[in-house]
Design an enzyme around this catalytic site. Structure first.
Site, PDB file in Angstrom:
ATOM      1  N   GLU A 263       0.878  -1.179   0.000  1.00 25.28           N
ATOM      2  CA  GLU A 263       0.000   0.000   0.000  1.00 25.28           C
ATOM      3  C   GLU A 263       0.910   1.220   0.000  1.00 25.28           C
ATOM      4  O   GLU A 263       1.411   1.644   1.047  1.00 25.28           O
ATOM      5  CB  GLU A 263      -0.919  -0.001   1.225  1.00 25.28           C
ATOM      6  CG  GLU A 263      -1.879  -1.173   1.300  1.00 25.28           C
ATOM      7  CD  GLU A 263      -3.018  -1.085   0.307  1.00 25.28           C
ATOM      8  OE1 GLU A 263      -3.103  -0.067  -0.428  1.00 25.28           O
ATOM      9  OE2 GLU A 263      -3.829  -2.021   0.248  1.00 25.28           O
ATOM     10  N   CYS A 297      -2.587   8.726   2.346  1.00 25.14           N
ATOM     11  CA  CYS A 297      -2.281   8.205   1.015  1.00 25.14           C
ATOM     12  C   CYS A 297      -3.408   8.527   0.055  1.00 25.14           C
ATOM     13  O   CYS A 297      -3.201   8.564  -1.160  1.00 25.14           O
ATOM     14  CB  CYS A 297      -2.012   6.708   1.070  1.00 25.14           C
ATOM     15  SG  CYS A 297      -3.296   5.762   1.882  1.00 25.14           S
TER      16      CYS A 297
END
Length: 509
Positions: A263, A297
């Site tokens: 990720e 993110c």
């Protein structure tokens, strides 16, 4: 240690050991200090793990796995349910700790702990739904099916911006799947990890769970991080962080033919069409761009505005940015806290200089924020840059509240620009035109792992699989069928006849 009373309530001390194999070890590594990014003062210290501590934690986890995998999955789910209850009981204190150590505002700290609770609830139900499939065999008197077994010990490398939720996304699924876990948290949020480890271990010990099932390692690259990625006893590494970090981890793990769940970065965009509800779009952009001080993110980095609405939305965004309250993240009413460290401030200021050199125009912000008590912390003014579509810096993710506005002429151009970056995590479109929405969600539309209509790029729910494409890493965590990453698939064929026919009709002898 810092005077905040919730630290003691979470069992944190002036100096804590940085390794746990179930119970905490007497670690012998160097001292790491946890710094409050709002004041740049020391909160507490951690005695880091040594190479010997690493070996103890991983060995204990592997031993625990050998037993844990024999527990029925619903019984494993019951343990996870109790972990969720422990998190509920300590939600307020944990939320304050997340806010204190990372700079998130208190409401976002609470939201992160709620994510942990939600994934516990999800995993409890999942423990009774680890389904396989049955298939028809081409051979008479044969039956085929597939089943899923635990994969082993999972290494979890988490980032500072979601210091506890990312661990829970991985660990709760891994636990119900029958795996052990070893957690290497960010050096910028070690106290969050220690507090969660203490709560988790209390539940595990109370239920006579094999000691070491939930391991913790806070230590250097040489003593902890590198050995974790190289260790053949750990078949899966789940790593959250920058694209640069993910590429390094992926190469090391791939060299031993292990698995990676990555990720990584997100250079997320919102497309705003002429038919959009402008009020909704403004709110979606504002939270997406300045929430968590731009350190998600899924933070909105780029906005592609149709020329018909560009002027109106730009004006209103500039006005809204001027009203955002910046300050101590634990103070009620604060909407933007500090960046995590001084280097992050320097990186944002450098990006602004670069953007201006490439033709960008700073519309609001663009400076370090030093008013009052903020003078000692890592505060910046959330910034909007009017950009052109060919600016090279649009290819880069700056982990800060730095937003680029780009005017476009049509939907095709907006989709092309959305996709024309190395990253592929989250994307969104604001439109009331059904055809435009479906076009954005089609195979010809956004190439991101997350695509939203009339909501922003951040704020994913745990029920859906979370992750992205391209340099975002391709991993998926949390909901849907993400549990399969933590298990190994086995195809089984049973012959219940008295003959032994071969597949593909082969005749042998």
């Amino acid at each position: 240690m810092s005077s905040h009373d919730f630290l003691a309530k979470l069992g944190l001390e002036a100096e804590s050991p940085g390794a746990a194999a179930g119970p905490f070890l007497n670690t012998t590594g160097e001292v790491l200090t946890s710094i409050d990014p709002a004041t740049n003062t020391v909160i507490a210290s951690i005695r880091q793990a040594s190479a010997a501590d690493y070996e103890t934690v991983v060995s204990k986890a592997c031993e625990a796995y050998d037993v844990w995998r024999t527990w029925p999955a619903p019984k494993r789910g019951e343990i996870v349910r109790q972990i969720g209850d422990a998190l509920r009981e300590h939600k307020d204190d944990l939320g304050r700790l997340v806010s204190l150590e990372t700079g998130k505002i208190y409401q976002e700290g609470l939201g992160e702990v709620q994510e942990m609770i939600d994934i516990c609830d999800f995993a409890v139900g999942l423990s009774r739904q680890l389904y396989g499939l049955t298939m028809h065999s081409e051979r008479p008197g044969h039956r085929m099916y597939e089943q899923w077994h635990p994969i082993g010990t999972v290494g979890i490398i988490s980032a500072f911006n979601f210091p506890v939720a990312v661990w829970a996304w991985n660990a709760m699924l891994a636990f119900v799947c029958g795996d052990a876990c070893v957690w290497k948290p960010s050096e910028f949020a070690p106290l969050c990890a220690i507090a969660v480890q203490k709560l988790t271990q209390e539940v595990l010990a109370r239920n006579d769970v094999p000691e070491g099932l939930s391991g913790l390692l806070i230590g250097s690259l040489e003593d902890v991080a590198q050995p974790l990625t190289e260790d053949r006893r750990i078949p899966l590494i789940s790593a959250t962080g920058s694209c640069r970090m993910g590429k390094i981890v992926n190469q090391v793990v791939a060299a031993r033919l292990g698995r990676c769940l990555l990720e990584l970065g997100g250079n997320n965009a919102i497309v705003v069409r002429p038919s959009a509800d402008v009020d909704m779009a403004i709110r979606g952009i504002l939270f997406g761009a300045v929430g968590t001080a731009g350190q998600r993110c899924t933070t909105t980095r780029r906005v592609f505005l149709h020329s018909e609405v560009a002027g109106q939305i730009t004006e209103r965004l500039v006005e809204a940015y001027g009203q955002v309250k910046i300050g101590n993240p634990l103070d009620e009413g604060t909407l933007v806290g500090p960046l995590v460290h001084k280097l992050a401030v320097e990186q944002m200021m450098s990006a602004i200089v670069t953007a201006k050199s490439q033709g960008g125009e700073v519309l609001v912000g663009g400076e370090v924020y030093t008013e009052g008590a903020c003078a000692e912390g890592n505060f910046v003014l959330p910034t909007i840059v009017k950009a052109t579509k060919d600016m090279e810096i649009l290819q880069t993710e700056t982990f800060a509240p730095l937003l680029y506005l780009v005017e476009v002429d049509d939907l095709e151009e907006a989709i092309a620009l959305n996709n024309n970056v190395p990253q592929g995590l989250s994307s969104a479109i604001f439109t009331r035109d059904l055809l435009e929405a479906e076009r954005f969600l089609s195979a010809l539309g956004s190439d991101c792992g997350i695509a939203n209509v009339n909501i922003g790029t951040s704020g994913a729910e745990i029920g859906g699989a979370f992750g992205g494409e391209k340099e975002t890493g391709g991993g998926r965590e949390a909901g849907s069928d993400s549990w399969r990453a933590y298990m190994r698939r086995q195809t089984c064929t049973i012959n219940y006849s008295t003959e032994l026919p071969l597949a593909q009709g082969i005749s042998f002898g």
